[in-house]
Design a protein around this motif. Structure first.
Motif, PDB file in Angstrom:
ATOM      1  N   ALA A  85       0.874  -1.573  -0.203  1.00 10.44           N
ATOM      2  CA  ALA A  85       0.399  -0.085   0.084  1.00 10.44           C
ATOM      3  C   ALA A  85       1.061   1.326  -0.049  1.00 10.44           C
ATOM      4  O   ALA A  85       0.606   2.030  -0.661  1.00 10.44           O
ATOM      5  CB  ALA A  85      -1.050   0.353   1.181  1.00 10.44           C
ATOM      6  N   LEU A  86       1.537   1.119   0.492  1.00  6.80           N
ATOM      7  CA  LEU A  86       2.737   2.228   0.433  1.00  6.80           C
ATOM      8  C   LEU A  86       3.318   2.827  -0.346  1.00  6.80           C
ATOM      9  O   LEU A  86       2.933   4.087  -0.964  1.00  6.80           O
ATOM     10  CB  LEU A  86       3.918   2.113   0.880  1.00  6.80           C
ATOM     11  CG  LEU A  86       4.975   3.677   1.654  1.00  6.80           C
ATOM     12  CD1 LEU A  86       5.395   3.566   3.533  1.00  6.80           C
ATOM     13  CD2 LEU A  86       5.824   3.516   0.687  1.00  6.80           C
ATOM     14  N   VAL A  87       4.108   1.763  -1.327  1.00  6.34           N
ATOM     15  CA  VAL A  87       4.065   2.350  -3.284  1.00  6.34           C
ATOM     16  C   VAL A  87       3.132   2.128  -3.597  1.00  6.34           C
ATOM     17  O   VAL A  87       3.050   3.853  -4.323  1.00  6.34           O
ATOM     18  CB  VAL A  87       4.759   0.822  -3.774  1.00  6.34           C
ATOM     19  CG1 VAL A  87       5.267   1.177  -4.805  1.00  6.34           C
ATOM     20  CG2 VAL A  87       6.446   0.967  -2.812  1.00  6.34           C
ATOM     21  N   ILE A  88       2.167   1.970  -3.976  1.00  4.27           N
ATOM     22  CA  ILE A  88       0.131   2.481  -4.069  1.00  4.27           C
ATOM     23  C   ILE A  88       0.350   3.675  -4.347  1.00  4.27           C
ATOM     24  O   ILE A  88      -0.080   4.590  -4.701  1.00  4.27           O
ATOM     25  CB  ILE A  88      -0.562   1.543  -4.296  1.00  4.27           C
ATOM     26  CG1 ILE A  88      -0.586  -0.351  -5.136  1.00  4.27           C
ATOM     27  CG2 ILE A  88      -1.766   1.670  -4.723  1.00  4.27           C
ATOM     28  CD1 ILE A  88      -1.217  -1.772  -4.285  1.00  4.27           C
ATOM     29  N   ASN A  89      -0.071   3.749  -2.936  1.00  4.47           N
ATOM     30  CA  ASN A  89      -0.872   5.114  -2.283  1.00  4.47           C
ATOM     31  C   ASN A  89       0.272   6.024  -2.940  1.00  4.47           C
ATOM     32  O   ASN A  89      -0.277   7.704  -3.166  1.00  4.47           O
ATOM     33  CB  ASN A  89      -0.750   5.685  -0.712  1.00  4.47           C
ATOM     34  CG  ASN A  89      -2.173   3.956  -0.130  1.00  4.47           C
ATOM     35  OD1 ASN A  89      -3.411   4.073  -1.482  1.00  4.47           O
ATOM     36  ND2 ASN A  89      -2.384   4.059   0.598  1.00  4.47           N
ATOM     37  N   ASN A 122       0.261   8.913   4.166  1.00  2.00           N
ATOM     38  CA  ASN A 122       1.040  10.072   4.639  1.00  2.00           C
ATOM     39  C   ASN A 122       1.474  10.856   3.425  1.00  2.00           C
ATOM     40  O   ASN A 122       2.211  11.143   3.034  1.00  2.00           O
ATOM     41  CB  ASN A 122       2.103  10.281   5.816  1.00  2.00           C
ATOM     42  CG  ASN A 122       2.798  11.691   6.253  1.00  2.00           C
ATOM     43  OD1 ASN A 122       1.906  12.642   5.626  1.00  2.00           O
ATOM     44  ND2 ASN A 122       3.289  11.760   6.500  1.00  2.00           N
ATOM     45  N   VAL A 123       0.448  11.028   2.430  1.00  5.93           N
ATOM     46  CA  VAL A 123       0.208  11.599   0.963  1.00  5.93           C
ATOM     47  C   VAL A 123       0.361  13.254   0.784  1.00  5.93           C
ATOM     48  O   VAL A 123       0.912  13.178  -0.093  1.00  5.93           O
ATOM     49  CB  VAL A 123      -0.273  10.264  -0.354  1.00  5.93           C
ATOM     50  CG1 VAL A 123      -0.451   9.099   0.166  1.00  5.93           C
ATOM     51  CG2 VAL A 123      -1.732  10.815   0.494  1.00  5.93           C
ATOM     52  N   ARG A 124      -0.264  13.576   1.881  1.00  4.77           N
ATOM     53  CA  ARG A 124       0.222  15.086   1.469  1.00  4.77           C
ATOM     54  C   ARG A 124       1.016  15.685   0.856  1.00  4.77           C
ATOM     55  O   ARG A 124       1.803  16.108  -0.357  1.00  4.77           O
ATOM     56  CB  ARG A 124      -0.627  16.162   2.768  1.00  4.77           C
ATOM     57  CG  ARG A 124      -1.253  17.454   2.795  1.00  4.77           C
ATOM     58  CD  ARG A 124      -1.536  17.918   1.392  1.00  4.77           C
ATOM     59  NE  ARG A 124      -2.613  17.701   1.963  1.00  4.77           N
ATOM     60  CZ  ARG A 124      -3.969  17.577   0.639  1.00  4.77           C
ATOM     61  NH1 ARG A 124      -3.356  18.108  -0.136  1.00  4.77           N
ATOM     62  NH2 ARG A 124      -5.395  17.489   0.834  1.00  4.77           N
ATOM     63  N   PRO A 125       2.539  14.931   1.683  1.00  6.50           N
ATOM     64  CA  PRO A 125       3.554  15.496   1.139  1.00  6.50           C
ATOM     65  C   PRO A 125       3.699  15.091   0.073  1.00  6.50           C
ATOM     66  O   PRO A 125       4.971  16.433  -0.962  1.00  6.50           O
ATOM     67  CB  PRO A 125       5.187  14.635   1.845  1.00  6.50           C
ATOM     68  CG  PRO A 125       4.437  14.683   3.400  1.00  6.50           C
ATOM     69  CD  PRO A 125       2.184  14.560   3.029  1.00  6.50           C
ATOM     70  N   VAL A 131      -4.506  19.719  -4.069  1.00  3.22           N
ATOM     71  CA  VAL A 131      -5.492  19.101  -4.616  1.00  3.22           C
ATOM     72  C   VAL A 131      -6.111  18.174  -3.531  1.00  3.22           C
ATOM     73  O   VAL A 131      -5.836  18.179  -1.988  1.00  3.22           O
ATOM     74  CB  VAL A 131      -4.174  17.745  -5.480  1.00  3.22           C
ATOM     75  CG1 VAL A 131      -4.029  18.483  -6.881  1.00  3.22           C
ATOM     76  CG2 VAL A 131      -3.859  16.849  -4.718  1.00  3.22           C
ATOM     77  N   PRO A 132      -7.561  17.951  -3.560  1.00  2.00           N
ATOM     78  CA  PRO A 132      -8.587  17.541  -2.204  1.00  2.00           C
ATOM     79  C   PRO A 132      -8.266  16.375  -1.743  1.00  2.00           C
ATOM     80  O   PRO A 132      -8.189  15.213  -2.994  1.00  2.00           O
ATOM     81  CB  PRO A 132      -9.990  17.720  -2.920  1.00  2.00           C
ATOM     82  CG  PRO A 132      -9.576  17.194  -4.393  1.00  2.00           C
ATOM     83  CD  PRO A 132      -8.522  18.444  -4.955  1.00  2.00           C
ATOM     84  N   ILE A 133      -7.387  15.328  -1.004  1.00  2.00           N
ATOM     85  CA  ILE A 133      -7.092  14.186  -0.630  1.00  2.00           C
ATOM     86  C   ILE A 133      -8.397  14.079   0.713  1.00  2.00           C
ATOM     87  O   ILE A 133      -8.877  14.464   1.652  1.00  2.00           O
ATOM     88  CB  ILE A 133      -5.968  14.172  -0.479  1.00  2.00           C
ATOM     89  CG1 ILE A 133      -5.447  14.500  -1.032  1.00  2.00           C
ATOM     90  CG2 ILE A 133      -5.820  12.441  -0.002  1.00  2.00           C
ATOM     91  CD1 ILE A 133      -3.594  14.329  -0.856  1.00  2.00           C
ATOM     92  N   SER A 160      -4.511  15.157  11.051  1.00  2.00           N
ATOM     93  CA  SER A 160      -2.765  14.048  11.374  1.00  2.00           C
ATOM     94  C   SER A 160      -2.105  14.109  10.034  1.00  2.00           C
ATOM     95  O   SER A 160      -1.130  14.196  10.038  1.00  2.00           O
ATOM     96  CB  SER A 160      -3.114  13.114  12.539  1.00  2.00           C
ATOM     97  OG  SER A 160      -3.960  11.822  11.967  1.00  2.00           O
ATOM     98  N   LEU A 161      -3.665  13.100   9.437  1.00  2.00           N
ATOM     99  CA  LEU A 161      -3.091  13.278   7.589  1.00  2.00           C
ATOM    100  C   LEU A 161      -3.169  14.801   6.779  1.00  2.00           C
ATOM    101  O   LEU A 161      -2.051  14.648   5.306  1.00  2.00           O
ATOM    102  CB  LEU A 161      -3.756  12.812   7.317  1.00  2.00           C
ATOM    103  CG  LEU A 161      -3.643  10.955   7.780  1.00  2.00           C
ATOM    104  CD1 LEU A 161      -4.264   9.257   7.521  1.00  2.00           C
ATOM    105  CD2 LEU A 161      -2.137  10.491   7.465  1.00  2.00           C
ATOM    106  N   GLN A 162      -3.334  16.079   7.340  1.00  4.64           N
ATOM    107  CA  GLN A 162      -3.370  17.055   6.771  1.00  4.64           C
ATOM    108  C   GLN A 162      -4.811  16.782   5.266  1.00  4.64           C
ATOM    109  O   GLN A 162      -4.635  17.558   4.755  1.00  4.64           O
ATOM    110  CB  GLN A 162      -2.237  17.437   5.989  1.00  4.64           C
ATOM    111  CG  GLN A 162      -1.478  18.428   6.967  1.00  4.64           C
ATOM    112  CD  GLN A 162      -0.082  18.239   6.399  1.00  4.64           C
ATOM    113  OE1 GLN A 162       0.346  19.285   5.838  1.00  4.64           O
ATOM    114  NE2 GLN A 162       1.044  17.285   6.413  1.00  4.64           N
ATOM    115  N   LEU A 163      -5.528  16.374   5.814  1.00  8.66           N
ATOM    116  CA  LEU A 163      -6.362  16.311   4.993  1.00  8.66           C
ATOM    117  C   LEU A 163      -8.317  17.390   5.143  1.00  8.66           C
ATOM    118  O   LEU A 163      -7.503  17.595   5.187  1.00  8.66           O
ATOM    119  CB  LEU A 163      -7.064  14.321   5.054  1.00  8.66           C
ATOM    120  CG  LEU A 163      -6.392  12.903   5.062  1.00  8.66           C
ATOM    121  CD1 LEU A 163      -6.710  12.281   4.685  1.00  8.66           C
ATOM    122  CD2 LEU A 163      -5.685  13.179   3.525  1.00  8.66           C
TER     123      LEU A 163
END
Length: 352
Positions: A85-89, A122-125, A131-133, A160-163
Motif C-alpha cells: 500500500a505504501l508504494v501504491i498510495n 501520509n501522502v499530502r507531502p 489537490v483534495p485528498i 493528522s494527515l492534513q486531509l
C-alpha cells in the motif's frame, strides 16, 4: 510532346523523410483497420469541423470543497495498511498532485488506534496542498466510534494527515460476506446523519463499494448537506465478490447471487437526475463522483456530461494496475486519460 517536370512543393512528401515509411504502414495496416459498422459508439456525435486540437490543460477546472481539480478524474479509494500500500498510495498521490486530481485513501481504520502504518497514508507531502485528498472509514466503524463516544477521533485523523474531509463507505453486503466482517446494529444512514450533525464543517462523501445504490438510498443522500455521493456502481471492483473469494466453497455457492445485485453507473446517474428534477428544493448534496465500471475517458466523459449535478468520475483498478511498482507507467496512463478527455471535449458531443 513536352517532358513533364517533377513537381516539388514545400512540405510535400519529398521534404518529409518519414513519409515513405508512413505510407507503407498505411498500406499494410489499412486491411487491419476496417471498422465494424455494428461497433459504433452511439453515445456521441463526432464533430470534426468545430475545434482545433486541444492544448494541454484546456479541459477546465472544478471547485471541489475549496480546492481545484484540473481534470474530472478521482482516484477512488483502494488500499492501506500493507507493505504494498505504501508504494501504491505514494505513486497515486504523486499523480494526483501532478495532474490536479482528487484522491480518496483506502480504509484508514487501522490509524484510529495505531500509527504503525501511518506512512502508508501520509501522502499530502507528495501530492502537495492544492489537490483534495480524503480519509476513508467504513460505516460500521463510524457507528462504533459514535456508540463509544470516540467521534472526536474522526477530525483528529483528518488533521493528522492534513486531509480535506471524510469518505464514509457503506458496505453491508461486504461486511456480511467477510469472514471477519462487522455487523451493523443500526442503519448506516443514521450514522451518516450523526456525523454531519456533529461536524457541520466537515466535507463528507458517501459511497458504496462496488454494487451501487437504489433510488430510496440515493434520495436520502441527496437530502443531506454532504459534498458528494459516489455511485461505486456494479461493474467495477466489487468488494462483495472479493470477499467471496476469501470464503469457503459453501459460502461461495450460497451467496454468489449477491454479487450480481446492484445498479450500473449510468442507471444511477439517470436515477439521480430524476430525483433532482422531481424535488430540486430538497437537494443539498453538492456533487457526484461516478464510479463503478468506468474504464476509459470516453466512459467518464459521457457519464459526467449526463449528470445534472456537477460530476467527476472515479477509477480504481485501472489506476491500481499502473501504480503497483512504476510511477512512470502510472504517469503515462493518467496523461493519456487527461489528454483523451481534452480531445473528447473538443470533438465529441454527448447524446444525452
Amino acid at each position: 510532346m513536352s517532358e513533364t517536370l517533377p513537381i516539388h512543393l514545400p512540405g510535400a512528401a519529398m521534404d518529409d523523410p518519414n513519409a515513405p515509411g508512413r505510407k507503407e504502414d498505411h498500406i499494410e495496416l489499412a486491411f487491419d483497420s476496417q471498422a465494424d459498422r455494428d461497433g459504433l459508439d452511439e453515445r456521441f456525435d463526432y464533430e470534426p469541423l468545430l475545434a482545433a486540437h486541444p492544448l494541454p490543460g484546456s479541459y477546465g477546472t472544478m471547485d471541489w470543497g475549496g480546492k481545484e481539480l484540473r481534470a474530472p478524474l478521482w482516484v477512488s479509494s483502494m488500499t492501506g495498511g500493507t507493505e504494498k500500500a505504501l508504494v501504491i498510495n505514494h505513486n497515486l498521490a504523486r499523480a494526483a498532485g501532478e495532474f490536479g486530481l482528487g484522491m480518496g485513501l483506502g480504509s484508514c481504520r487501522s490509524l484510529l488506534y495505531d500509527d504503525h502504518r501511518f506512512d502508508d497514508f501520509n501522502v499530502r507531502p507528495l501530492a502537495g496542498d492544492g489537490v483534495p485528498i480524503y480519509a476513508n472509514l467504513g460505516a460500521a466503524q463510524v457507528q462504533r466510534l459514535l456508540e463509544d463516544g470516540d467521534s472526536v477521533l474522526i477530525p483528529q485523523l483528518i488533521d493528522s494527515l492534513q486531509l480535506d474531509g471524510l469518505i464514509i463507505h457503506v458496505n453491508p453486503l461486504q461486511e456480511w460476506l467477510q469472514p471477519e466482517g462487522d455487523r451493523f446494529t443500526a442503519p448506516p444512514l443514521e450514522s451518516i446523519r450523526e456525523v454531519v450533525r456533529l461536524f457541520p464543517e466537515l466535507a463528507v462523501i458517501v459511497k458504496e463499494v462496488g454494487q451501487g445504490m437504489g433510488p430510496a438510498s440515493l434520495k436520502e443522500l441527496l437530502r443531506l448537506p454532504i459534498l458528494a455521493l459516489d455511485t461505486a456502481a456494479n461493474g467495477g471492483t466489487n468488494f462483495s465478490k472479493l470477499e467471496l473469494f476469501r470464503s469457503d466453497a459453501l459460502a461461495r455457492m450460497a451467496y454468489a447471487g449477491l454479487t450480481r445485485v446492484g445498479h450500473s453507473a449510468e442507471g444511477m446517474v439517470r436515477q439521480i437526475n430524476a430525483l433532482v428534477a422531481e424535488n430540486p428544493d430538497e437537494v443539498r448534496c453538492a456533487k457526484v463522483i461516478i464510479s463503478g465500471g468506468v474504464r476509459t475517458f470516453l466512459d467518464g466523459y459521457h457519464l459526467t456530461s449526463l449528470s445534472s449535478l456537477p460530476a467527476i468520475y472515479g477509477q480504481a483498478s485501472a489506476l491500481l494496475r499502473h501504480a503497483r511498482e512504476d510511477y512512470g507507467s502510472l504517469q503515462r496512463y493518467v496523461a493519456t486519460q487527461v489528454r483523451g478527455l481534452e480531445l473528447a471535449k473538443a470533438y465529441l458531443r454527448p447524446r444525452l
